[in-house]
Scaffold this active site. Structure first.
Site, short mmCIF file in Angstrom:
data_model
loop_
_atom_site.label_atom_id
_atom_site.label_comp_id
_atom_site.label_asym_id
_atom_site.label_seq_id
_atom_site.Cartn_x
_atom_site.Cartn_y
_atom_site.Cartn_z
N LYS A 142 0.84 -1.18 0.00
CA LYS A 142 0.00 0.00 0.00
C LYS A 142 0.89 1.26 0.00
O LYS A 142 2.04 1.15 0.44
CB LYS A 142 -0.94 0.02 1.20
CG LYS A 142 -0.20 0.10 2.55
CD LYS A 142 -1.11 0.49 3.66
CE LYS A 142 -1.13 1.97 3.91
NZ LYS A 142 0.06 2.52 4.56
N LYS A 176 -1.22 -8.94 11.66
CA LYS A 176 -0.92 -8.83 13.09
C LYS A 176 -1.62 -9.96 13.84
O LYS A 176 -2.79 -10.24 13.58
CB LYS A 176 -1.40 -7.48 13.62
CG LYS A 176 -0.54 -6.31 13.15
CD LYS A 176 -0.94 -5.02 13.83
CE LYS A 176 -0.21 -3.83 13.22
NZ LYS A 176 1.15 -3.64 13.71
N HIS A 234 -5.89 0.21 6.75
CA HIS A 234 -5.81 -0.48 8.05
C HIS A 234 -7.11 -0.35 8.86
O HIS A 234 -7.66 -1.35 9.33
CB HIS A 234 -4.67 0.07 8.89
CG HIS A 234 -3.33 0.03 8.21
ND1 HIS A 234 -2.96 -0.98 7.37
CD2 HIS A 234 -2.26 0.88 8.26
CE1 HIS A 234 -1.72 -0.75 6.93
NE2 HIS A 234 -1.29 0.37 7.45
N LYS A 334 -0.80 10.71 14.10
CA LYS A 334 0.62 10.68 14.49
C LYS A 334 0.81 11.70 15.60
O LYS A 334 0.04 12.64 15.74
CB LYS A 334 1.47 11.04 13.27
CG LYS A 334 1.34 10.00 12.16
CD LYS A 334 2.62 9.82 11.39
CE LYS A 334 2.48 8.80 10.29
NZ LYS A 334 2.79 7.42 10.73
#
Ligand code: BG6
Length: 487
Positions: A142, A176, A234, A334
């Site tokens: 991606k 994950k 995600h 972030k």
């Protein structure tokens, strides 16, 4: 079974940070067959030895227990080769074809970890040089495009040369362990399924918070932003894993069919919901991880007047019988107050309160994705101060059933990239994204992109080291809820 793994972008950030460490772990655990080759491809004029030394030096940045010993690296290095190539030059693919044909490995993996602008060129050139054989798999990192049209164009070109069964679109969140656990939790147990619906769930919160800023990726991030970098892929994949119906079996297409239905059921945006239900933010200077850190606009490679968002919070719904009316909140950013990825399932309160309790009488299930990987079921129990309490005036206290998968399974767990790379080698597509899923996800985020392009207000400011702009809390408060850390 022999393999050749060609790593386009072999000297790039992803190769150092994620792919080589993952390949080494697989090698160490004996799951990466010996006798294969990992062929790094890049513009640099390196020979095999120089590439090996470069990779060895990069392992210094990897967690101590994941670093190879000198002896381990020597054995791992025997797999590594380097091929200097300019991917835009057709002539350079001739060397690649010769290198691969000299070996005729049974499994050939083309891992395209380059800028997406190169995806179509790489696939066209591989085909032009006869490198799209039936035993070849192509792995695409991606972001696959920057909007629906560019994504469709990439998918269209790639499918001209490779069949869908050969295309592995990576969303590393699916690799994950915690995300696989989510499938296990939902579809391997009967316990939660009856509760997993609008009648019992008040709201669901998906948060992926990072403490780090954009680091050295400023110029990449300028063209990406949090919506394209984290939400389109995600966060939506997590939402699908939570919201999907039980698939008829565990095969890749059965799973992907159900995820696709969720994406197709996401409530369409309206001019009002785009304003009220989507918040974008950008970090200013502040304190993170105990140090003063600069604002996003002061980062390397970032335009000092940039309007790129480093934070997104949004509210959506899945418009179907199971979920109608249940808000799903997504939040990612972030330079937030902590590194934490969680999914919080907030259950509805008891229909009638018989206890004279001041504590919130709602249960919740917290699924921790990282840094810890576990489950916490929040319940109410009889509190400790019960001596002499009357039954109508009991003291309830919140308690948690806590399951930590790291403690439970420890070193047996396989990291996301390691899992996904092994799945590519073994031809398992379950944890990869099909083109129609990806296109649907772009179709859903595109109105947000278009709205922002015409919105002069720009992203809201938040100080580095906080939980994002206050508008994000105001958005969720409108429904009478709050983010889990505010509870
Ligand atoms: C990547 C994004 O896909 O995921 C990065 O491009 C982000 O910006 C990263 O930092 C987060 O991954 P993880 O596994 O560290 O949560």
């Amino acid at each position: 079974m022999s393999f050749d793994l060609v790593l386009f972008g072999g000297t790039g950030d992803l190769a150092w940070r994620k792919l080589m460490p993952a390949l080494f772990q697989a090698f160490r655990h004996g799951t990466l067959r010996e006798g294969g080759r990992i062929i790094g491809v890049g513009r640099d004029n390196l020979n095999h030895e120089q590439y090996r030394s470069l990779i060895q030096s990069r392992f210094d940045h990897v967690e101590l227990e994941k670093r190879p010993t000198a002896e381990e690296f020597e054995r791992f290095a025997a797999l590594l080769e380097f091929l200097p190539m300019d991917l835009s030059k057709p002539g350079d693919y001739v060397h690649l074809a010769e290198t691969l044909q000299a070996r005729k490995a049974q499994t050939i993996v083309m891992y395209v970890a380059t800028a997406p602008a190169l995806f179509t060129t790489v696939c066209e050139q591989l085909a032009a040089h006869g490198l799209n054989t039936p035993n070849t798999r192509v792995v695409l990192e991606k972001p696959l495009g920057h909007d629906l049209a560019s994504n469709c164009a990439i998918n269209h070109t790639v499918r001209r040369f490779f069949e869908e069964r050969q295309i592995f679109r990576i969303d590393h969140y699916l690799g994950k362990p915690a995300v696989q656990n989510l499938f296990a939790l939902r579809f391997g147990n009967a316990l939660f399924e009856p509760l997993w619906r609008r009648e019992h769930i008040a709201n669901i919160q998906i948060s992926i918070a990072e403490e780090l800023g954009v680091e050295s990726r400023g110029s990449f991030y300028e063209h990406t932003g949090a919506l394209r970098d984290m939400v389109q892929n995600h966060a939506l994949q997590l939402l699908c894993a939570i919201g999907m119906e039980p698939p008829i079996n565990a095969h890749a297409d059965a799973i992907r069919d159900e995820k696709l239905k969720v994406l197709r059921s996401l409530k369409p945006w309206t001019p009002e919901s785009l304003v009220q239900d989507v918040i974008r933010g950008q970090y200013g200077s502040g304190t993170s991880l105990g140090s003063k850190v600069p604002a996003y606009r002061e980062e390397l490679g970032v335009n000092p007047t940039s309007n790129t968002e480093t934070f997104v919070a949004l509210r959506t719904e899945i418009a179907n019988w199971r979920w109608a009316g249940v808000p799903f909140y997504i939040r990612t950013g972030k330079r937030l107050a902590g590194r934490e990825a969680t999914i919080v399932i907030n259950f509805r309160p008891t229909p009638h309160a018989i206890f004279n309790s001041h504590v919130d009488v709602s249960n919740k299930l917290v699924i921790y994705l990282q840094p810890r990987d576990g489950l916490e079921l929040h319940l109410l129990a009889q509190g400790p101060n019960t001596r002499g309490a009357r039954t109508t005036n009991q003291t309830l206290a919140p308690v948690q059933l806590d399951l930590d998968f790291e403690t439970r399974f420890g070193s047996e767990r396989v990291g996301a990239y390691e899992r996904l790379l092994l799945d590519v080698m073994d031809d398992r597509l379950n944890l990869f994204v099909r083109s129609d899923e990806q296109e649907e996800a772009w179709r859903w985020v595109e109105p947000i992109i278009n709205h922002w392009a015409n919105d002069t207000q720009g992203p809201r400011h938040y100080a580095a080291g906080t939980w994002g702009p206050s508008a994000s809390s105001a958005m969720i408060a409108r429904d009478g809820f709050c983010w889990s850390e505010e509870a």
